[in-house]
Scaffold this motif. Structure first.
Motif, mmCIF file in Angstrom:
data_model
loop_
_atom_site.group_PDB
_atom_site.id
_atom_site.type_symbol
_atom_site.label_atom_id
_atom_site.label_comp_id
_atom_site.label_asym_id
_atom_site.label_seq_id
_atom_site.Cartn_x
_atom_site.Cartn_y
_atom_site.Cartn_z
ATOM 1 N N SER A 27 43.689 35.525 46.757
ATOM 2 C CA SER A 27 42.737 34.695 47.502
ATOM 3 C C SER A 27 41.748 34.051 46.538
ATOM 4 N N ARG A 28 41.204 32.937 46.958
ATOM 5 C CA ARG A 28 40.243 32.193 46.142
ATOM 6 C C ARG A 28 38.917 32.080 46.882
ATOM 7 N N ARG A 29 37.871 31.724 46.156
ATOM 8 C CA ARG A 29 36.509 31.735 46.692
ATOM 9 C C ARG A 29 36.244 30.635 47.709
ATOM 10 N N TRP A 30 36.671 29.424 47.419
ATOM 11 C CA TRP A 30 36.249 28.262 48.206
ATOM 12 C C TRP A 30 37.417 27.583 48.916
ATOM 13 N N ALA A 31 37.184 27.107 50.135
ATOM 14 C CA ALA A 31 38.097 26.189 50.819
ATOM 15 C C ALA A 31 37.400 24.828 50.796
ATOM 16 N N VAL A 32 38.094 23.828 50.255
ATOM 17 C CA VAL A 32 37.510 22.490 50.102
ATOM 18 C C VAL A 32 38.426 21.480 50.769
#
Length: 93
Positions: free
Chosen positions: A59-64
């Motif tokens: 998983s990654r920190r940001w949804a952009v």
């Protein structure tokens, strides 16, 4: 490339970023895309996510949300802040 990517970019610490901020992302292939942060996964970032019995992803920190490629999930090191714009629409120094 669209004009938001061509603007001068101010690098800020990730603690200054929040949902709704306009940002520039550097994708894994080196391309730059512009977008708006739509979600912050905070403490959930960096953990394995089970997608299927034989497939997991980190998983990654940001949804952009980007214009160029839709929603992109990114880590702190891929995100740069765009220079803020004032109410009149001009770049702030």
């Amino acid at each position: 490339m669209n004009d938001i990517v061509n603007r001068e970019v101010a690098e800020l610490s990730s603690t200054a970023w929040s949902v709704g901020d306009s940002v520039v992302l550097r994708l894994d292939d080196g391309a730059l895309v512009s977008g708006v942060i739509v979600d912050d996964y905070g403490d959930l970032a960096g953990h394995d996510v089970v997608i299927s019995d034989d497939h997991t992803a980190r998983s990654r920190r940001w949804a952009v949300e980007t214009v160029e490629v839709g929603v992109v999930f990114a880590d702190d090191d891929q995100v740069e802040h765009v220079v803020p714009r004032d109410a009149a629409g001009t770049d702030n120094p």
